[in-house]
Design an enzyme around this catalytic site. Structure first.
Site, PDB file in Angstrom:
ATOM      1  CE  LYS A 192      -4.088   1.539  -0.446  1.00 33.74           C
ATOM      2  NZ  LYS A 192      -4.823   1.219  -1.677  1.00 33.74           N
ATOM      3  CB  SER A 387      -7.441   1.591  -4.045  1.00 30.74           C
ATOM      4  OG  SER A 387      -7.302   1.585  -2.632  1.00 30.74           O
TER       5      SER A 387
END
Length: 589
Positions: A192, A387
């Site tokens: 991430k 995402s």
């Protein structure tokens, strides 16, 4: 008396400026209304001029007659994929259109978007009509599009950019240190990397690994199509790129990327010959916007059988949003209307987003869940559906993506900016106050949070990650263990997503529409496709030009290539506490 004269002068100037502004608005409105009512007559032996030196959007507004006035000629126009598709499908069967002049020197769209356009051009070529391209310069994307042309011209001293793809992230650690701002980061997932630009000065090993992986896969797809079209082996094309053999137009012709070197008059001479015209006869060019107002030759299907394409483009935010982002409330309303409309038999959710608010993403996910119980919902991914963008898609019946789409990035992060040092030491501003309860002013940007406060935010991020992954596992019909092995915030291409189960089918919007029709048991030609939200009218576009759009133009005018970085800094203040997004912007060039 002096003060009185000052106010009088200011009032007179204000009235004068308002009058001028009103005059131009009336001209713009009049132009828009008159142009919308005028039917275009297409002359015989015409050439469709397809100008792709514009921002290619998912569903752009109507032609804006006021753009040139307000931007000083510095703002590129906009064109949408549906407009390109409609024009080329009509031109394909229009006996008055003999071919296309493709103007694509610096098309402004991602790789997946350019692939969609290229597929429309390839479909047009089935008509056996010609496509000729001409440019003074050519970017990587231009060469990709022009590889489908029968003849592609570039001027003898034109500029070329053909040296491979690269991905670049801006890092702001040094900036924050200089101004006294400390980002407090909360995340789940080694990959991430959306938070890395805030706390690092270079890519982490995980970020470098995933970026290298998806850039390599995108390059293989992108250059593979060029090699196939130009009948060059992939080994030869890789050699050209690796050794930077394309430095000038002659090199591009030598290595078969471009067919011809020539000036505009030489290009037009070739067109004259192809059209069977004498050299002194004017070529009848017709632009896309005018051609869209010509008679429609493509037969429309049954209006009582519709497939709704609901478009979401930009950052994901709560509320209605605007033309540059995806507002959860707006998408929810569109899904509800489509679900209740008996004429709409299936829905395609077209997503072009790197993510945004985790909360807004979850709200839209819920509405997709409710809608697919009533009628098929198919996800179609554009340049990005990662995402929060993947969050929108994962509840759909089927996920369709281009090979070069960036998707996945299943992860959550939170960020709080501690500006205590900036305010206290740099600006001399201090804060003090009282609270009714221990955590009443938590989280705070003007002081360092304690461990308990940090743990509360991290727990929220952890919970968000479990929510994301569990719902993704359910939507993809895979175990949570398998899903989590693909998650951790890792970004995948569409082709990689197809291989690992995050994507069902490779293809563009047309493939997604065909899947939706099949699931709704509709035969080809028996339905119509409608895009939502309804695109803005010319009048709405004109009015909006006096708002947020001008800020983009001014940033570009004053900062040039640095404008995207200034925009990123500005966007930081609009972040929700918990986000599901890719790195702020992946600059692929």
């Amino acid at each position: 008396m002096l003060q009185f004269l000052k106010y009088v002068s200011a009032t007179i100037v204000g009235i004068f400026l308002f009058s001028i502004l009103s005059f131009f608005i009336l001209i713009g409105i009049g132009t828009a209304m008159s142009s919308s009512d005028t039917k275009t007559r297409v002359s015989s032996n015409s050439v469709l001029k397809l100008d792709l030196n514009q921002v290619i959007r998912e569903n752009a507004a109507d032609e804006d007659p006021f753009t040139e006035i307000l931007s000083g000629g510095n703002s590129p126009g906009q064109i949408s994929l549906p407009q390109i598709k409609e024009a080329l499908a009509n031109a394909k069967i229009d006996p008055n259109i003999k071919g296309i002049y493709l103007k694509a020197e610096y098309p402004m769209g991602g790789l997946a978007t350019l692939k969609e356009v290229r597929e429309y051009l390839l479909d047009f070529k089935k008509s056996k009509k010609f496509i000729y391209s001409y440019g003074e310069t050519m970017t990587e994307g231009a060469i990709y599009l022009c590889s489908v042309a029968d003849k592609s011209y570039i001027t003898p001293n034109g500029g070329l950019d053909f040296n491979g793809l690269s991905a670049e992230y801006p890092f702001m650690k040094g900036l924050f240190q200089k101004i006294g701002v400390k980002p407090e980061i909360f995340k789940v997932g080694d990959y991430k990397s959306a938070v890395e630009p805030l706390i690092l000065d270079k890519m982490s090993d995980y970020s470098r690994e995933q970026t290298q992986s998806f850039i390599t896969d995108m390059a293989n797809n992108f250059y593979g199509e060029i090699a196939q079209a130009r009948q060059i082996s992939m080994a030869d094309l890789n050699n050209i790129l690796e050794n930077a053999l394309i430095q000038e137009p002659a090199d591009a012709v030598k290595y078969k990327l471009i067919t011809n070197i020539g000036y505009w008059d030489e290009f037009e001479s070739a067109l004259h010959k192809t059209l069977g015209l004498k050299d002194d006869k004017k070529i009848e060019y017709i632009g896309l916007n005018k051609y869209l107002k010509a008679d429609k030759l493509v037969k429309e299907g049954d209006n009582s059988n519709r497939i709704a394409v609901i478009v979401g483009e930009g950052d994901i935010v709560s509320g209605d949003g605007n033309g540059d982002n995806i507002g959860s409330e707006k998408i929810v309303k569109e899904l509800q209307k489509a679900r209740k409309d008996s004429k709409i038999k299936a829905i395609v959710l077209r997503i072009n987003s790197g993510g945004g608010s985790a909360l807004a993403s979850d709200v839209m996910w819920r509405e997709v869940e409710l809608t697919k119980k009533v009628k098929p919902v198919i996800a179609s991914m554009g340049d990005y559906a990662a995402s929060g963008g993947y969050f929108m898609a994962m509840a759909c019946d089927t996920i369709v993506a281009q090979p070069t789409t960036l998707t996945g990035s299943i992860g959550i992060f939170g960020v709080i900016f501690n500006v205590e040092k900036l305010m206290n030491e740099k600006l001399g501003v201090t804060f003090d106050g009282v609270v009714s309860h221990k955590y009443a002013n938590s989280p705070s940007a003007t002081r360092t949070m304690n461990d308990a406060e940090k743990n509360m935010i991290q727990n929220g991020v952890n919970k968000g990650y479990e929510n994301f992954t569990s719902k993704a596992a359910k939507g993809r019909h895979m175990s949570i263990e398998k899903l989590k092995s693909l998650a951790g915030g890792r970004v995948w291409t569409g082709s990689q997503g197809k291989a690992n189960g995050l994507v069902d089918i490779l293809g563009g919007i047309d493939v997604a529409i065909a899947v939706a029709a099949k699931k709704a048991k509709l035969k080809e030609g028996d339905y119509r496709v409608k895009y939502f939200p309804i695109k803005k009218s010319s009048f709405e576009t004109i009015v909006e030009k006096f708002g947020n759009d001008q800020e983009e133009v001014k940033l570009k005018a004053y900062l040039g290539d640095f404008a995207p970085y200034a925009k990123q800094l500005k966007n930081l203040q609009n972040l929700d506490k918990i986000q599901a997004r890719m790195p702020f912007d992946v600059l692929i060039k």
